[in-house]
Structure formats: C-alpha cells, structure tokens
Scaffold this motif. Structure first.
Motif, PDB file in Angstrom:
ATOM      1  N   LEU A 200       0.845  -1.191   0.000  1.00 42.75           N
ATOM      2  CA  LEU A 200       0.000   0.000   0.000  1.00 42.75           C
ATOM      3  C   LEU A 200       0.883   1.245   0.000  1.00 42.75           C
ATOM      4  O   LEU A 200       1.800   1.376   0.822  1.00 42.75           O
ATOM      5  CB  LEU A 200      -0.908  -0.007   1.237  1.00 42.75           C
ATOM      6  CG  LEU A 200      -2.108   0.950   1.203  1.00 42.75           C
ATOM      7  CD1 LEU A 200      -3.103   0.553   0.129  1.00 42.75           C
ATOM      8  CD2 LEU A 200      -2.804   0.984   2.566  1.00 42.75           C
ATOM      9  N   GLY A 201       0.608   2.137  -0.936  1.00 43.51           N
ATOM     10  CA  GLY A 201       1.375   3.382  -1.022  1.00 43.51           C
ATOM     11  C   GLY A 201       2.548   3.316  -1.976  1.00 43.51           C
ATOM     12  O   GLY A 201       3.201   4.330  -2.212  1.00 43.51           O
ATOM     13  N   LEU A 322      -2.858   2.613 -12.847  1.00 38.52           N
ATOM     14  CA  LEU A 322      -3.720   2.002 -11.829  1.00 38.52           C
ATOM     15  C   LEU A 322      -3.114   2.043 -10.423  1.00 38.52           C
ATOM     16  O   LEU A 322      -3.836   2.075  -9.428  1.00 38.52           O
ATOM     17  CB  LEU A 322      -3.937   0.549 -12.283  1.00 38.52           C
ATOM     18  CG  LEU A 322      -4.561  -0.516 -11.417  1.00 38.52           C
ATOM     19  CD1 LEU A 322      -5.933  -0.097 -10.962  1.00 38.52           C
ATOM     20  CD2 LEU A 322      -4.661  -1.823 -12.206  1.00 38.52           C
ATOM     21  N   THR A 323      -1.783   2.028 -10.355  1.00 41.90           N
ATOM     22  CA  THR A 323      -1.102   1.938  -9.060  1.00 41.90           C
ATOM     23  C   THR A 323      -0.379   3.221  -8.669  1.00 41.90           C
ATOM     24  O   THR A 323       0.239   3.267  -7.606  1.00 41.90           O
ATOM     25  CB  THR A 323      -0.064   0.799  -9.070  1.00 41.90           C
ATOM     26  OG1 THR A 323       0.919   1.090 -10.072  1.00 41.90           O
ATOM     27  CG2 THR A 323      -0.712  -0.549  -9.370  1.00 41.90           C
ATOM     28  N   VAL A 324      -0.418   4.247  -9.507  1.00 41.81           N
ATOM     29  CA  VAL A 324       0.431   5.420  -9.252  1.00 41.81           C
ATOM     30  C   VAL A 324      -0.006   6.163  -7.986  1.00 41.81           C
ATOM     31  O   VAL A 324       0.784   6.888  -7.376  1.00 41.81           O
ATOM     32  CB  VAL A 324       0.455   6.358 -10.481  1.00 41.81           C
ATOM     33  CG1 VAL A 324      -0.840   7.156 -10.611  1.00 41.81           C
ATOM     34  CG2 VAL A 324       1.656   7.297 -10.405  1.00 41.81           C
ATOM     35  N   ASN A 325      -1.236   5.947  -7.572  1.00 36.96           N
ATOM     36  CA  ASN A 325      -1.717   6.573  -6.328  1.00 36.96           C
ATOM     37  C   ASN A 325      -1.419   5.708  -5.104  1.00 36.96           C
ATOM     38  O   ASN A 325      -1.864   6.029  -4.001  1.00 36.96           O
ATOM     39  CB  ASN A 325      -3.231   6.838  -6.419  1.00 36.96           C
ATOM     40  CG  ASN A 325      -4.049   5.558  -6.495  1.00 36.96           C
ATOM     41  OD1 ASN A 325      -3.501   4.480  -6.723  1.00 36.96           O
ATOM     42  ND2 ASN A 325      -5.352   5.680  -6.314  1.00 36.96           N
ATOM     43  N   GLY A 326      -0.680   4.628  -5.309  1.00 40.70           N
ATOM     44  CA  GLY A 326      -0.339   3.756  -4.184  1.00 40.70           C
ATOM     45  C   GLY A 326      -1.298   2.602  -3.986  1.00 40.70           C
ATOM     46  O   GLY A 326      -1.129   1.816  -3.050  1.00 40.70           O
ATOM     47  N   ALA A 327      -2.298   2.480  -4.865  1.00 42.10           N
ATOM     48  CA  ALA A 327      -3.212   1.332  -4.764  1.00 42.10           C
ATOM     49  C   ALA A 327      -2.429   0.041  -4.968  1.00 42.10           C
ATOM     50  O   ALA A 327      -1.536  -0.024  -5.810  1.00 42.10           O
ATOM     51  CB  ALA A 327      -4.323   1.445  -5.808  1.00 42.10           C
ATOM     52  N   THR A 328      -2.776  -0.965  -4.181  1.00 45.31           N
ATOM     53  CA  THR A 328      -2.095  -2.255  -4.282  1.00 45.31           C
ATOM     54  C   THR A 328      -2.677  -3.097  -5.410  1.00 45.31           C
ATOM     55  O   THR A 328      -3.831  -2.942  -5.794  1.00 45.31           O
ATOM     56  CB  THR A 328      -2.272  -3.051  -2.975  1.00 45.31           C
ATOM     57  OG1 THR A 328      -3.639  -2.973  -2.575  1.00 45.31           O
ATOM     58  CG2 THR A 328      -1.404  -2.491  -1.885  1.00 45.31           C
ATOM     59  N   ILE A 329      -1.851  -4.000  -5.913  1.00 43.96           N
ATOM     60  CA  ILE A 329      -2.341  -5.062  -6.791  1.00 43.96           C
ATOM     61  C   ILE A 329      -2.065  -6.404  -6.119  1.00 43.96           C
ATOM     62  O   ILE A 329      -1.138  -6.528  -5.309  1.00 43.96           O
ATOM     63  CB  ILE A 329      -1.684  -5.032  -8.181  1.00 43.96           C
ATOM     64  CG1 ILE A 329      -0.155  -4.979  -8.065  1.00 43.96           C
ATOM     65  CG2 ILE A 329      -2.213  -3.856  -8.986  1.00 43.96           C
ATOM     66  CD1 ILE A 329       0.544  -5.133  -9.407  1.00 43.96           C
TER      67      ILE A 329
END
Lengths: 406, 406
Positions: A200-201, A322-329
């Motif tokens: 996360l992050g 999709l992840t640049v805001n820190g959202a996890t995959i």
C-alpha cells in the motif's frame, strides 16, 4: 484416456503458446495447459515443478509465484513437449478437450476496465454526447478506467441472462423498469495480474509492470446501453455493466506474446513521465502494444475484426496508472483494455458503434438484421497473434448466449 | 489473561451489542466478539456453536452461514454473557483489547460505494458542477453507486500514504503530477453482506435483503479531490478513491441495530416498485433507515456530527438496486452508504463540504485552520445507536493518520 499430438508451428496451441486454464475431469478441478486440442494435466506429470500450485482449482497460487517461476514453468513445459523422447510420458497426461469442463481460470481480485482505444472513445463520445468534443480533455493524458464487478466475471460458455433495470426513454417523463432493449458487447483483452502483492502506497512503475503481467484472456464486457445511459452521470457505469463479464478459459502468457509486441502508434501529447515508455534491452519500449487480430462473430457471421495494435494506451501504462496513487495489486487482479475499435467501420468492437446506436443495422448471413442483441443470440470472440518463426498463437474463444430476462 | 466484566445497559459494547471482529493474540488470528473493553475468544468457549468458522482469520466463513446461524449465535452469546452463573466460564475466554491486534474483519469480495445522502449529493453538485442542477435527473429514481477497489479496504489504524496523481490546476494548460493537495475524507457506514451467494441473473428483493445484511462498520472513503476532479468524467471516480478505504474493526450486527430502525424521511417521487418498501410484521417497512449518531474528529476536534437518519436511500434499497440486473452477491461483499451529510453545516461528512471547497476553512481547537488534510493529521470517526430499553450500541472507532507522499 490419452490422445496423439501433432504439433506444428501453424498450430495455434503449439509449443510456442502453452496457455494455462482450469479444468474439471474425473471430479477434480485443477490447472491445465492447452496443447492442440488436449489439456496437459500438468500436476500429474512426474517432477512437475509447481505441482502443488497446479493441483488447486484456480491459477491464483501459480500467479502469486511470480515471473521467475513462470519462466521456469515455461522452460520445463517446452522441454517436455518439444522432446520426442518424452512424448510417451506426455501422452498419458493429456486429456481431450472434449472430455473436460473448462472453469473460471482465476478467482478475480479487483477488476478494472479501461477505455484505451481512441477510436472507441471517440465513437462513444459522438454517440452519447453529440454536443461535446468526443474525447474528454483528460483522455490523452491518462488511461481512463473504472472498477467493475469481479464477482460477475464468468467463463466462456456461461449463459447471459438479459438484465433488467431502469432506463429512461426520451419520450417518457420518468424512467421505466424492464429488460434492457439495447444489450451490447464490448470486445476487449483482459490482462491477468500476478507476482507478489504490491505494498500500500507503493506504485508499480512501467519498468516493473512486466513482473506483474502474467497473461491475457479475451474479454466480453456485456453492456446494457439503456441502463448505462440513464445511470452513468456522475459516478460512471454500474448496473449497465455489472450483470456479467465473460472471459476466455485459456490465459495466454505474456511470454507467448513476446513476438507480438509492437510499438504504440504514437502518443501526442507526450504523457507525464510515469506513463512514458523507456527503451528496453532489446531496443523496444516498456510501453509496447500487441499485434493481435481479433474477430467478433454474431450468430455465425463475423461482423467485425478489431485490430488490437491500434490501441492508444499500452498494458504496462494501464498498470502503472492504476497503481500510481499507491493502490495495491494482488495476484488474480484483472484489467480490461476497453473496447477494441480500429479506424474502420468493420473494425469496431461494440454493436453500439457498428450499428451507430441502431441507426445503421447490421446484416447477418441468415438475412436478419440487428442493432442490439436478441434473446437466443450467440456471440463468439476469437483472436490470434504472431509467434516466433511463423508460429501462430491462438487466444481461443470467448462465447456467450443471451437468455430471456427473468 | 482474563479481565472482569461490568456490563450495564449504558455500556456501548454490552450484551445488546456483541459485535464481531478479527483479532490476533498469541500468534493466532481468529474471530472474536467485543464485550466492554475485552475480546471474547469465541472459538475457545466449550460448545461454541460455530467454532470452526470462528477459528478462521476472517468473518467470511461465518458470514456464509446465513441469518439462521447468525441468530443462533446471538442467542447463544446473550445466554452466555447474560447469565451470572456462567461468568467464571466466560472470563477465562476474555482478552483485554489492549493485548490484541485488530485485523481486517473480512476478506472483501466486491466493494460498492453509494451516494445515498441528498444533502451530500446536493452539496457536491453545487461545488463540482456550479452551472448545473445540483442533483442529476436520475438521483431520486435510483441509489447511484459505483464499484470501488476491494483490495485497498484497510482496517482502522492503518496509516494512509498521501496519494500522488494527475491533477489539472485551472491556471495550467495541461495536468501536473504530484501529491494530492486536496485530500479529504468521506464519513460513511459500510454494510457487510452475508448469506449464501445469490445466483447469476436472480435479483435479491427488498424483502430478501435482511437475509443478506449482516452488519455495519464505520467507513472512511478517503478522497483526493484534485485527482478525482480531473479523472472522473466520463467513467466515474477511480484513482481519486482507490488508494485506501478504512473500516472500523468491529462489525455491529443488524440484529443489534434492530431498535435503531426508523422510517425514511420520505421519498418523492415514489420509487419504482422494486425499490418500494413493503410493511413488515412489526408495522415497519422493508425500506428502513437507521438512527445512528455519528461524529468526525480531526486532530482532536469534533468538526461534524452527521446524522445517519437523514439518508435518503435505505440499506435494503441499495442492496435491491445493486442486484436488480441479476448481479450476484457473495458473503464478504461490502457496500458504503456514501458520505453522510445532514441539512446543517455542522452535519456535513466531508471536508470538501465543511470547508466549501476550501473557501470556508475549519478552525480546530489547537487554533490552526484546515480546508483539507495535512501530513500527520489524524481523523477519527465514531458512532452510536440506540439499543433496546435505553441501551447504547457502540459502533466503535475508525481512525487513520496521513503520512507524507512517497
């Protein structure tokens, strides 16, 4: 039961492909690899490297192992299949496709649907918002996307019940309730995410994307245009999409699509640095397109041949955004490309576009005409990509038949 | 380690509440029930009725058992806790809250966020779309919602890394990239779904909703307003929301909120039949509101007290709408109510509204002023509801602290 193999480079499921799926046979559900018209029951092969992960009823455990393991598995499979001396060993682990039931290949974590075709976004903008610029001001700066419903992603062959919902005919003062009368498809590619979960992050960069892109499926984002049109302002599509999304059973790996990588057609304006492709060791770019030929068949008539190579945004760009805001995959996440539409009319990936919102009905080979789906209609999506040395990489089929509203 | 209980009706975690959570103690993660300031380690109690489900590290197995089992469990728990003779038996299964680590109470399947407060939707419409009617034409006909990212739902206490992304200042010709400068909260209730999965194509009616509504959590839908404003047309919020959503650790059951049911304030125009409440045996309606008092604390200052009873759409209406197109629900699905805002300024559930997009800064008790969140800021959400016979039902706390962008 065993079957004979005759693998040539023109076989779309030959030694250069080796897609993964999940099948049921003899009461057990487990991971298999497609070879020609058979399933290789991989966890039953002696000394199979990831037998524990392959003995489970979804690809998720194997997805979680990450790129190094995927490469090990591919090398092992190609050695196994390519070596004539091993053939007797293989054949006792092959099951004819006709004898298995294909299942959902993965448990989907989060499902995101992008909107990465400039031609599609332009067509839809013209149809839905005729008084505005067809592309919104943000479109060329970021891959637009939204979250869809992961629990209603179903495997090819699942019947699609016509959804009911609210729609507001222009002639009515208030909305009416009933079965959708503008039921449509969206022909897309779906990208299956694997590797260790991100933190996360912490964004996943373009350069890291290939460590998380496991493979692709064909994806049909069934769309009820009348429900969607009434509901989607201001928070986006919801019930117009969430009733079902169909994916093909075979996940074709990004490794099998290596020879299909092509440069993007060009992005103007140049995107912000986190979306900008960098040169790779082989002289290509981390932001690559895919040279995939797609076809859409409606009740036996091929009505469109959308070319994936015309997509504006690349898979790696979609993942980085999709992840640049820190959202996890997580392993098992899935994202769709958005409808694939090329510049020509016969290359449009939705019936909304092909029939121009019903104004230009589509003629099928049986003499009937269509604007949107009728009960009993069947749609089949198919695609192929070039492999190395003239090989063909098949992506298989993604089918669905419409059943009446309940 | 054991602890003494002193349960009175004024205890917000007394015998009328009995919320479920998941905790780690002694290296094991399992389901617990909160009693006062202790956790009842339910699976360790002799003859516990659902010990197998409670011995797992999420509520999902228990959620799947359905309403009849939830009622059995509640009766068993109330007998156990309410009977003085049993007290010595209980006390050896109690662990002080201070000695446990609370975990995510469930593995979230699909996460949907609604927009069910008329006051909130009106305020946001005025701020984001000043030249249009504040409510879109569909708003009073259906509970507007969209899918959010289930993989980034985190438990109370998790630090929130300030997200970075694209935003377009009005003074710039093109978007810039960087940390969000308009980081906000949305104070919501989250509804936890349970029971057997529904079948594809089969809606869950208003009358069936209670069989699938297990309980509620406090939910903070962290929102980066600048990222959201640039990205959300035409497909809705995406990266402005997907970086994190925080929920409280204790799931308060709908059974515990029975006495908090209140009629909705009134819906005009009358909704379509599938959203229309029907009388229940006790003279109430299947479309009920909840009399929950909520507070939002910012760095120690209570800045708002949103009243849940002012929400326009009911939880059962949201669930019926969510499934009316045939979309399935699964145990572990979660849906948010949308920001709770009452008619008064001091009842608004987001800082966007409280500061009117920054034009009316909020003064905190330490003398500082705020429009949006600064690094190091902590937000605590709290809520209580009336229980039977003067009891108070606590919903606990939902907290998060902002850490700098990476």
């Amino acid at each position: 039961m065993t079957t004979k193999l005759d693998l040539t480079t023109s076989d779309p499921f030959g030694v250069q492909n080796l897609p993964y799926g999940v099948f049921t046979h003899g009461g057990h559900t487990r991971v298999g690899v497609r070879l020609d018209n058979s399933v290789l029951d991989v966890c039953s092969v002696p000394d199979a490297p990831f037998a524990d992960a392959w003995a489970t009823p979804s690809l998720n455990a194997f997805l979680a192992l990450g790129r190094e393991s995927w490469t090990t598995a591919r090398t092992w499979l190609q050695d196994l299949v390519g070596d004539g001396d091993e053939r007797p060993t293989i054949e006792q682990h092959l099951i004819p496709l006709a004898d298995v039931q294909m299942e959902m290949p993965l448990v989907v974590g989060d499902y995101v649907d992008f909107y990465a075709s400039e031609h599609h976004a332009t067509n839809v903008g013209r149809i839905f918002r005729p008084d505005s610029e067809p592309l919104t001001p943000n479109w060329k700066h970021l891959p637009i996307g939204y979250h869809g419903r992961s629990g209603t992603v179903v495997v090819s062959g699942t019947d699609i019940v016509r959804p009911s919902g609210q729609r507001k005919p222009p002639t009515e003062p208030t909305p009416v309730f009933g079965p959708s009368v503008r039921l449509d498809i969206e022909a897309e590619l779906g990208f299956v995410v694997g590797g260790a979960p991100s933190r996360l992050g912490e964004p996943v960069s373009l350069a890291e994307a290939d460590d998380h892109l496991f493979g692709v499926v064909l994806l049909n984002d069934w769309s009820a245009r009348d429900i969607q049109a009434w509901e989607y302002v201001p928070l986006g599509p919801f019930l117009g999409k969430s009733f079902a999304t169909t994916i093909s059973p075979w996940v074709v790996t990004m490794d099998a699509l290596r020879a299909a990588r092509v440069p993007l057609l060009g992005q103007d304006p140049e995107p912000l640095p986190y979306l900008r492709g960098e040169p790779t060791d082989d002289g290509a770019s981390t932001a690559y397109g895919l040279d995939i030929d797609y076809e859409v068949e409606w009740n036996g008539t091929v009505v469109s041949r959308p070319p994936y190579r015309t997509m504006y945004w690349s898979p790696a760009q979609m993942l980085a955004h999709l992840t640049v805001n820190g959202a996890t995959i997580r392993p098992g996440d899935l994202f769709g490309s958005g409808t694939i539409s090329g510049p020509e009319k016969a290359q449009r990936g939705s019936f909304l576009e092909l029939s121009w919102s019903g104004q230009e009905p589509i003629r099928l080979d049986d003499g009937s005409t269509r604007a949107f789906l009728e009960d009993g209609d069947t749609v089949v999506l198919r695609a192929v990509a070039p492999g190395p040395d003239g090989a063909v990489i098949g992506l298989g089929e993604c089918t669905g038949t419409i059943t009446p509203a309940r």
